[in-house]
Design a protein around this motif. Sequence first.
Motif, PDB file in Angstrom:
ATOM      1  N   CYS A  77      15.246  -3.682  -6.505  1.00 22.74           N
ATOM      2  CA  CYS A  77      13.997  -3.543  -7.259  1.00 22.74           C
ATOM      3  C   CYS A  77      14.020  -2.489  -8.094  1.00 22.74           C
ATOM      4  CB  CYS A  77      12.886  -3.335  -6.032  1.00 22.74           C
ATOM      5  SG  CYS A  77      12.828  -4.638  -5.148  1.00 22.74           S
ATOM      6  N   THR A  78      13.214  -2.605  -9.188  1.00 21.01           N
ATOM      7  CA  THR A  78      13.134  -1.501 -10.138  1.00 21.01           C
ATOM      8  C   THR A  78      11.799  -1.719 -10.838  1.00 21.01           C
ATOM      9  OG1 THR A  78      14.061  -0.012 -11.746  1.00 21.01           O
ATOM     10  CG2 THR A  78      14.135  -2.569 -12.214  1.00 21.01           C
ATOM     11  N   ALA A  79      11.039  -0.487 -11.331  1.00 23.86           N
ATOM     12  CA  ALA A  79       9.768  -0.546 -11.797  1.00 23.86           C
ATOM     13  C   ALA A  79       9.519   0.295 -12.965  1.00 23.86           C
ATOM     14  CB  ALA A  79       8.605  -0.155 -10.781  1.00 23.86           C
TER      15      ALA A  79
ATOM     16  N   GLU B 298      14.060   5.242 -13.094  1.00 21.58           N
ATOM     17  CA  GLU B 298      15.425   4.513 -12.899  1.00 21.58           C
ATOM     18  C   GLU B 298      15.849   4.117 -13.941  1.00 21.58           C
ATOM     19  OE1 GLU B 298      12.863   1.986 -10.447  1.00 21.58           O
ATOM     20  OE2 GLU B 298      13.066   3.197  -8.719  1.00 21.58           O
TER      21      GLU B 298
ATOM     22  N   ASP C  97       9.433  -4.763 -11.970  1.00 24.58           N
ATOM     23  CA  ASP C  97       7.963  -4.905 -11.990  1.00 24.58           C
ATOM     24  C   ASP C  97       7.363  -4.172 -13.277  1.00 24.58           C
ATOM     25  OD1 ASP C  97       7.771  -6.119  -9.675  1.00 24.58           O
ATOM     26  OD2 ASP C  97       6.939  -4.370  -8.658  1.00 24.58           O
TER      27      ASP C  97
ATOM     28  N   ALA D 106       2.780   0.077   2.849  1.00 22.83           N
ATOM     29  CA  ALA D 106       3.473   0.946   1.968  1.00 22.83           C
ATOM     30  C   ALA D 106       4.563   1.168   2.579  1.00 22.83           C
ATOM     31  CB  ALA D 106       2.821   2.271   1.670  1.00 22.83           C
ATOM     32  N   VAL D 107       5.025   1.289   3.537  1.00 24.65           N
ATOM     33  CA  VAL D 107       6.521   1.402   4.201  1.00 24.65           C
ATOM     34  C   VAL D 107       6.996  -0.038   4.791  1.00 24.65           C
ATOM     35  CG1 VAL D 107       6.549   3.691   4.565  1.00 24.65           C
ATOM     36  CG2 VAL D 107       5.398   2.556   6.301  1.00 24.65           C
ATOM     37  N   GLU D 108       7.054  -0.891   3.888  1.00 25.14           N
ATOM     38  CA  GLU D 108       7.512  -2.177   4.393  1.00 25.14           C
ATOM     39  C   GLU D 108       8.897  -2.225   5.074  1.00 25.14           C
ATOM     40  OE1 GLU D 108       7.774  -1.262   1.171  1.00 25.14           O
ATOM     41  OE2 GLU D 108       9.807  -1.330   1.178  1.00 25.14           O
ATOM     42  N   ASP D 109       9.879  -1.436   4.683  1.00 30.74           N
ATOM     43  CA  ASP D 109      11.091  -1.568   5.356  1.00 30.74           C
ATOM     44  C   ASP D 109      10.915  -1.008   7.115  1.00 30.74           C
ATOM     45  OD1 ASP D 109      10.417   0.968   4.592  1.00 30.74           O
ATOM     46  OD2 ASP D 109      12.358   1.854   4.254  1.00 30.74           O
TER      47      ASP D 109
ATOM     48  N   ARG E  54       2.024   8.486   0.542  1.00 31.45           N
ATOM     49  CA  ARG E  54       2.372   7.066   0.736  1.00 31.45           C
ATOM     50  C   ARG E  54       2.642   6.780   2.126  1.00 31.45           C
ATOM     51  NH1 ARG E  54       4.539   6.152  -4.293  1.00 31.45           N
ATOM     52  NH2 ARG E  54       6.738   6.027  -3.315  1.00 31.45           N
ATOM     53  N   TRP E  55       3.927   7.551   2.295  1.00 25.44           N
ATOM     54  CA  TRP E  55       4.574   7.333   3.634  1.00 25.44           C
ATOM     55  C   TRP E  55       3.663   7.244   4.854  1.00 25.44           C
ATOM     56  CZ3 TRP E  55       9.774  10.203   2.463  1.00 25.44           C
ATOM     57  CH2 TRP E  55      10.804   9.302   1.498  1.00 25.44           C
TER      58      TRP E  55
END
Length: 361
Positions: free
Chosen positions: A107-109, A114, A143, A292-295, A336-337
Amino acid sequence: MRNEGGALFESSRAFAASTLLALLSVWLYRCMYLFCPSFLLTSTLNDHRIHNHGLVWIGMIAAEVWFGLYWILTQAARWNPIYRRTFKDNLTNRHEKELPGVDIFVCTANPTIEPPIMVINTVLSVMAYDYPSQKVSVYLSDDGGSDITFYALILGSTFDKHWIPYCKKFKVESPCPAAYFSTSVPPPAGSEEWASIRESYEEMKNRIQSVTDLGGISEELRLEHNEFTQWESFSSPHNNESKKENWTKCNDHRYFQENAYDLEERLKDLASCTFEKDTEWGNEVGLKYGCAVEDVITGLSIKYNGWKSVYYKPERKGFLGVAPTSLYPTLVQHKRWSGGDLQILLSKYSPDSSIIWFWKD
Ligand SMILES: O=c1ccn([C@@H]2O[C@H](COP(=O)(O)OP(=O)(O)O[C@H]3O[C@H](CO)[C@@H](O)[C@H](O)[C@H]3O)[C@@H](O)[C@H]2O)c(=O)[nH]1
């Protein structure tokens, strides 16, 4: 396997001990302020402080208590780690036929944070993984909808036809070209191939760098690569900010070579973000969404389903990433975390079941 050097390990314990001391001092200071104010200040001054800053102090105390508890809990995994090693050959010999199919999403945005060359290095390194190639699918999601990243992907798709066979032939352990060429010397029986692949890599890198420096793709380059026409028809307005979301399947060369109709249809479906409608995506399959911390939430639900995890820290780093290097982005990231962790704590996935009264759905 235990850490033989030991030095870093000891210093991290010393660091943890000193942080704990600092933490206890702060807590002690706050307790004294709350319960024996006369110990700290003269009563007139103290009254003044309590009246003017009471709420601020209570907020600070709550934040410090939360930070301290959070920090103590996170030490559990760091205090006495066990170092393990893997036996990849046994896995190949015994289970190669049963290895599952794996989808890898890169994923990159943002092409500034990046850089496209870094994204392409990531894609190339996962494509060259030592895993049965027919069982690995690599996807690139952008994205930011950057045409420079897409151009880099086009160049990468040409370079990978040389890079992947080279990695397989010489059993390259660092399949990320940038990392490989920054440290490697030519393999004993392949110095010519090494020089030629290195030249191709440098050429690709320079071409990507020059469009990055220009800040966009010239009309001439667009006409040279008709993949741009297909890409623009896949890209769809993503949200109110009119971002474009793009998914590209990287290791299916038919995309670039034959433009197969069915693949095009599947990619359109994927790019439209409706592919998971009425499916188990986000529940039984893939990452959980909406956090926000989907992992973290996905990891917890995997554990909930009975899987066990072990701490594994290979000597050679498995992944290298881009982390914030200045205060503001670091604060935004941590906010966010923290928000994501709090959301999990108050959800049905909370590791603390006493929070059960907050269960949703
Ligand atoms: O709208 C977006 C925002 C981010 N990303 C990508 O998502 C990844 C992570 O984004 P980042 O800005 O690094 O977010 P962090 O919160 O710092 O990410 C860390 O924390 C996340 C939540 O725990 C983990 O999922 C990530 O793996 C980990 O790098 C990066 O590759 C981004 O390019 C997107 O694809 N689209």
